[in-house]
Scaffold this motif. Structure first.
Motif, mmCIF file in Angstrom:
data_model
loop_
_atom_site.group_PDB
_atom_site.id
_atom_site.type_symbol
_atom_site.label_atom_id
_atom_site.label_comp_id
_atom_site.label_asym_id
_atom_site.label_seq_id
_atom_site.Cartn_x
_atom_site.Cartn_y
_atom_site.Cartn_z
ATOM 1 N N SER A 70 -4.065 -10.747 2.581
ATOM 2 C CA SER A 70 -2.623 -10.858 2.801
ATOM 3 C C SER A 70 -2.214 -11.576 4.080
ATOM 4 O O SER A 70 -2.958 -11.652 5.065
ATOM 5 N N ASP A 71 -0.962 -12.032 4.055
ATOM 6 C CA ASP A 71 -0.266 -12.474 5.267
ATOM 7 C C ASP A 71 0.448 -11.291 5.909
ATOM 8 O O ASP A 71 0.561 -11.207 7.124
ATOM 9 N N ARG A 72 0.959 -10.394 5.068
ATOM 10 C CA ARG A 72 1.597 -9.164 5.531
ATOM 11 C C ARG A 72 1.209 -8.015 4.609
ATOM 12 O O ARG A 72 0.974 -8.238 3.417
ATOM 13 N N VAL A 73 1.182 -6.803 5.174
ATOM 14 C CA VAL A 73 0.935 -5.588 4.394
ATOM 15 C C VAL A 73 2.117 -4.653 4.609
ATOM 16 O O VAL A 73 2.496 -4.367 5.752
ATOM 17 N N ILE A 74 2.693 -4.178 3.517
ATOM 18 C CA ILE A 74 3.811 -3.239 3.552
ATOM 19 C C ILE A 74 3.298 -1.869 3.143
ATOM 20 O O ILE A 74 2.709 -1.712 2.067
ATOM 21 N N VAL A 75 3.503 -0.876 4.006
ATOM 22 C CA VAL A 75 3.094 0.497 3.719
ATOM 23 C C VAL A 75 4.317 1.286 3.273
ATOM 24 O O VAL A 75 5.336 1.325 3.971
ATOM 25 N N LEU B 34 0.852 -1.187 0.000
ATOM 26 C CA LEU B 34 0.000 0.000 0.000
ATOM 27 C C LEU B 34 0.886 1.234 0.000
ATOM 28 O O LEU B 34 1.933 1.251 0.656
ATOM 29 N N GLY B 35 0.464 2.257 -0.707
ATOM 30 C CA GLY B 35 1.227 3.497 -0.712
ATOM 31 C C GLY B 35 0.440 4.590 -1.399
ATOM 32 O O GLY B 35 -0.514 4.317 -2.138
ATOM 33 N N PRO B 36 0.823 5.838 -1.177
ATOM 34 C CA PRO B 36 0.131 6.954 -1.842
ATOM 35 C C PRO B 36 0.252 6.844 -3.358
ATOM 36 O O PRO B 36 1.167 6.193 -3.878
ATOM 37 N N SER B 37 -0.665 7.472 -4.074
ATOM 38 C CA SER B 37 -0.571 7.521 -5.538
ATOM 39 C C SER B 37 0.757 8.156 -5.937
ATOM 40 O O SER B 37 1.176 9.157 -5.356
ATOM 41 N N GLY B 38 1.401 7.543 -6.918
ATOM 42 C CA GLY B 38 2.666 8.074 -7.386
ATOM 43 C C GLY B 38 3.862 7.696 -6.540
ATOM 44 O O GLY B 38 4.951 8.246 -6.719
ATOM 45 N N SER B 39 3.674 6.734 -5.611
ATOM 46 C CA SER B 39 4.785 6.361 -4.730
ATOM 47 C C SER B 39 5.708 5.315 -5.345
ATOM 48 O O SER B 39 6.651 4.859 -4.696
ATOM 49 N N SER C 143 -2.101 7.548 5.776
ATOM 50 C CA SER C 143 -2.469 8.955 5.667
ATOM 51 C C SER C 143 -1.322 9.864 6.080
ATOM 52 O O SER C 143 -1.189 10.976 5.575
ATOM 53 N N GLY C 144 -0.456 9.375 6.949
ATOM 54 C CA GLY C 144 0.708 10.138 7.333
ATOM 55 C C GLY C 144 1.740 10.240 6.241
ATOM 56 O O GLY C 144 2.685 11.033 6.305
ATOM 57 N N SER C 145 1.553 9.403 5.147
ATOM 58 C CA SER C 145 2.472 9.423 4.016
ATOM 59 C C SER C 145 2.031 10.415 2.946
ATOM 60 O O SER C 145 2.781 10.664 2.003
ATOM 61 N N LEU C 146 0.813 10.920 3.066
ATOM 62 C CA LEU C 146 0.262 11.754 1.993
ATOM 63 C C LEU C 146 0.825 13.170 2.032
ATOM 64 O O LEU C 146 1.219 13.650 3.079
ATOM 65 N N PHE D 96 1.325 -8.157 -4.226
ATOM 66 C CA PHE D 96 0.059 -7.582 -4.680
ATOM 67 C C PHE D 96 0.046 -6.082 -4.400
ATOM 68 O O PHE D 96 0.247 -5.667 -3.251
ATOM 69 N N VAL D 97 -0.159 -5.280 -5.414
ATOM 70 C CA VAL D 97 -0.267 -3.830 -5.248
ATOM 71 C C VAL D 97 -1.738 -3.429 -5.253
ATOM 72 O O VAL D 97 -2.513 -3.866 -6.114
ATOM 73 N N THR D 98 -2.140 -2.605 -4.282
ATOM 74 C CA THR D 98 -3.518 -2.144 -4.210
ATOM 75 C C THR D 98 -3.564 -0.786 -3.518
ATOM 76 O O THR D 98 -2.638 -0.414 -2.796
ATOM 77 N N HIS D 99 -4.651 -0.041 -3.737
ATOM 78 C CA HIS D 99 -4.917 1.185 -2.992
ATOM 79 C C HIS D 99 -5.968 0.944 -1.915
ATOM 80 O O HIS D 99 -6.289 1.850 -1.144
ATOM 81 N N ASN D 100 -6.509 -0.273 -1.856
ATOM 82 C CA ASN D 100 -7.652 -0.576 -1.007
ATOM 83 C C ASN D 100 -7.183 -1.283 0.276
ATOM 84 O O ASN D 100 -6.682 -2.402 0.220
#
Length: 245
Positions: A195-200, A35-40, A242-245, A183-187
């Protein structure tokens, strides 16, 4: 064993610094979402792993082998199904195996049936709906000989209920195959559910901001999305994102 290792990857395009010292790994049979901001730089990362573009620094290892700048080492599914219109559905899903000299027709027929596509093996992509084409693309990815599958926002164009149905279907098929998936997602819901793990990731230049281990056992049912523990974890991930935006 680690199916994929991303080691100190950096990438810029001119003066645009996209990825900065990116480090993480995916174990054999593990499902990891990013997960990450758009354009990351999430899609850029997939292009780098697939050898389509060259990193400024760092390496990619698959099953311990350095595959930096090498093509054909991952099974990659972009947002659109990208099926070959001149090949039947069966011929589309067995293409990767065919290239390496393997015969997976029997397995392919079984998986197409599991995907709700029995009777469509010998039709062409233009005869299918968008959701059916997406299922074909998933089956093709799962049948590919590569040990890791990269999925780039495959459900982004689907409505909420179709998306959940596709997520559940993907998990069922994946648990039979147990290949490593990145897996890349915005959701956020989608990332947690699958997932087993989520990377922000942070905003660009992107680096790993935080990893979350998902505590829910499998198989997962749709009502999980309404449970208090799920919603609490969603709030934590949202706070980081949200702290990444």
């Amino acid at each position: 064993m680690k199916a994929l290792e991303v080691q100190h990857i950096s990438k810029s395009f001119g003066e645009a610094f996209v990825l900065n010292d990116l480090n993480f790994s995916v174990k054999e049979g593990e499902f990891v979402s990013i997960l990450g901001p758009s354009g990351s730089g999430k899609s850029t990362l997939f292009h780098l792993i697939g050898g389509l573009i060259t990193p400024d620094g760092g390496n990619f290892l698959i099953n311990g082998e350095n595959v930096t700048n090498q093509k054909g080492k991952i099974s990659y599914m972009p947002q659109s199904p990208s099926l070959f219109p001149w090949r039947t559905i069966l011929k589309n899903v067995t293409l990767a195996a065919e290239i390496v000299g393997e015969n997976k027709e029997t397995e392919a027929i079984h998986m197409l049936e599991r995907a709700g596509l029995k009777g469509y093996e010998h039709v062409y992509p233009h005869q299918l709906s968008g959701g059916m084409k997406q299922r074909v693309a998933f089956v093709r990815s799962l049948l590919s000989p590569q040990s890791i599958i990269c999925l780039d926002e495959p459900f982004s164009a689907l409505d909420e209920f179709t998306r959940l149905d596709m997520q559940t279907w993907l998990m069922d098929l994946w648990q039979e195959q147990q290949k490593a998936i990145l897996f890349v997602t915005h959701n956020i819901d989608e990332a947690i559910f699958l997932s087993d793990r989520v990377i922000v990731l942070s905003s660009k230049p992107a680096t790993v901001k935080k990893e979350f281990v998902i505590p829910f056992s499998r198989p997962r049912l749709p009502n999980l999305l309404l449970e208090e523990k799920f919603l609490s974890l969603k709030k934590q991930i949202y706070s980081e994102l949200s702290g990444s935006l």
